[in-house]
Write a protein that holds these residues in place. Structure first.
Motif, mmCIF file in Angstrom:
data_model
loop_
_atom_site.group_PDB
_atom_site.id
_atom_site.type_symbol
_atom_site.label_atom_id
_atom_site.label_comp_id
_atom_site.label_asym_id
_atom_site.label_seq_id
_atom_site.Cartn_x
_atom_site.Cartn_y
_atom_site.Cartn_z
ATOM 1 N N UNK A 1 28.251 63.837 -0.893
ATOM 2 C CA UNK A 1 29.362 64.676 -1.354
ATOM 3 C C UNK A 1 28.932 65.567 -2.521
ATOM 4 N N UNK A 2 28.148 65.014 -3.441
ATOM 5 C CA UNK A 2 27.683 65.800 -4.581
ATOM 6 C C UNK A 2 26.642 66.837 -4.163
ATOM 7 N N UNK A 3 25.744 66.460 -3.277
ATOM 8 C CA UNK A 3 24.695 67.378 -2.834
ATOM 9 C C UNK A 3 25.282 68.543 -2.043
ATOM 10 N N UNK A 4 26.382 68.313 -1.335
ATOM 11 C CA UNK A 4 27.045 69.400 -0.598
ATOM 12 C C UNK A 4 27.436 70.539 -1.539
ATOM 13 N N UNK A 5 27.682 70.209 -2.802
ATOM 14 C CA UNK A 5 28.086 71.216 -3.783
ATOM 15 C C UNK A 5 26.905 72.034 -4.304
ATOM 16 N N UNK A 6 25.678 71.608 -3.987
ATOM 17 C CA UNK A 6 24.484 72.328 -4.437
ATOM 18 C C UNK A 6 24.017 73.266 -3.326
ATOM 19 N N UNK A 7 22.875 73.871 -3.533
ATOM 20 C CA UNK A 7 22.309 74.772 -2.522
ATOM 21 C C UNK A 7 21.412 74.031 -1.536
ATOM 22 N N UNK A 8 21.365 72.716 -1.624
ATOM 23 C CA UNK A 8 20.524 71.930 -0.720
ATOM 24 C C UNK A 8 21.313 71.658 0.553
ATOM 25 N N UNK A 9 20.684 71.843 1.707
ATOM 26 C CA UNK A 9 21.369 71.536 2.964
ATOM 27 C C UNK A 9 20.363 71.058 4.008
ATOM 28 N N UNK A 10 20.868 70.665 5.146
ATOM 29 C CA UNK A 10 20.039 70.242 6.269
ATOM 30 C C UNK A 10 19.222 68.996 5.974
ATOM 31 N N UNK A 11 18.000 68.980 6.478
ATOM 32 C CA UNK A 11 17.104 67.828 6.322
ATOM 33 C C UNK A 11 16.817 67.556 4.858
ATOM 34 N N UNK A 12 16.664 68.599 4.062
ATOM 35 C CA UNK A 12 16.395 68.421 2.631
ATOM 36 C C UNK A 12 17.549 67.679 1.954
ATOM 37 N N UNK A 13 18.769 67.975 2.345
ATOM 38 C CA UNK A 13 19.938 67.288 1.770
ATOM 39 C C UNK A 13 19.940 65.820 2.163
ATOM 40 N N UNK A 14 19.596 65.528 3.395
ATOM 41 C CA UNK A 14 19.550 64.140 3.868
ATOM 42 C C UNK A 14 18.494 63.356 3.104
ATOM 43 N N UNK A 15 17.318 63.951 2.939
ATOM 44 C CA UNK A 15 16.241 63.290 2.193
ATOM 45 C C UNK A 15 16.624 63.095 0.729
ATOM 46 N N UNK A 16 17.256 64.091 0.154
ATOM 47 C CA UNK A 16 17.678 63.997 -1.240
ATOM 48 C C UNK A 16 18.697 62.877 -1.418
ATOM 49 N N UNK A 17 19.657 62.788 -0.505
ATOM 50 C CA UNK A 17 20.682 61.741 -0.591
ATOM 51 C C UNK A 17 20.067 60.357 -0.447
ATOM 52 N N UNK A 18 19.046 60.236 0.381
ATOM 53 C CA UNK A 18 18.396 58.932 0.580
ATOM 54 C C UNK A 18 17.689 58.450 -0.680
ATOM 55 N N UNK A 19 17.362 59.358 -1.597
ATOM 56 C CA UNK A 19 16.684 58.971 -2.840
ATOM 57 C C UNK A 19 17.533 58.038 -3.695
ATOM 58 N N UNK A 20 18.844 58.062 -3.539
ATOM 59 C CA UNK A 20 19.686 57.178 -4.353
ATOM 60 C C UNK A 20 19.455 55.708 -4.002
ATOM 61 N N UNK A 21 18.806 55.450 -2.880
ATOM 62 C CA UNK A 21 18.501 54.076 -2.493
ATOM 63 C C UNK A 21 17.231 53.564 -3.160
ATOM 64 N N UNK A 22 16.467 54.459 -3.762
ATOM 65 C CA UNK A 22 15.237 54.099 -4.454
ATOM 66 C C UNK A 22 15.586 53.636 -5.874
ATOM 67 N N UNK A 23 15.332 52.380 -6.187
ATOM 68 C CA UNK A 23 15.672 51.844 -7.509
ATOM 69 C C UNK A 23 14.984 52.590 -8.643
ATOM 70 N N UNK A 24 13.819 53.124 -8.393
ATOM 71 C CA UNK A 24 13.109 53.870 -9.432
ATOM 72 C C UNK A 24 13.854 55.149 -9.806
#
Length: 151
Positions: A55-78
């Motif tokens: 939901x937050x990434x949708x508000x940025x200029x990131x979309x498509x595969x890059x948005x999916x990869x970016x969202x998946x980063x929240x699962x990385x504890x680091x």
């Protein structure tokens, strides 16, 4: 909250907040905040993290595969951090008392650096409801003046 890299389409930090107003901050921290953070940290609420990130990434200029990869980063504890913020009275003014208030933070959020565990306090030395009523009154006054000039 997510922080995006300025150059690459990537999440560099995802912060999970628990901001609580209470007259018993230690109990609130121990029974609610730590439990909630533990659920996130142990991946029992992954779907919520990813949904919020999307939901937050949708508000940025990131979309498509890059948005999916970016969202998946929240699962990385680091990439993750936690912020607990509690209302307290001024009697919790020493470092020792604050340490006691946030006791077990590092136990629940193991494998994280200290900078990934933020502990904040907001000091209110009068009854909370009275303080918030006063604040709300001030906000309404400012808004009504603003509205009068800008509508």
């Amino acid at each position: 909250m997510i922080e995006l890299d300025e150059v690459e389409a990537n999440v560099i930090r995802a912060t999970i907040f628990e901001d609580k107003c209470t007259e018993n901050p230690r109990k609130k921290f121990k029974q609610e905040v730590l439990r909630s953070f533990g659920d996130y940290h142990n991946d029992r609420r992954c779907n919520e993290l990813v949904a919020c990130a999307v939901a937050l990434i949708k508000e940025s200029d990131i979309n498509g595969t890059a948005a999916t990869k970016a969202a998946a980063r929240v699962l990385d504890r680091a990439c993750r951090s936690y912020r607990a913020s509690l209302t307290v009275s001024s009697h919790i003014s020493s470092a020792a008392k604050r340490a006691k208030l946030f006791k077990d933070y590092e136990v629940i959020l193991d494998q994280l650096n200290q900078d990934q565990r933020v502990a904040a306090i907001f000091t209110v030395d009068q009854p909370l409801r009275d303080w918030f009523d006063g604040l709300a009154g001030q906000v309404l006054t400012v808004l009504s003046k603003y509205e009068g000039r800008n509508v």
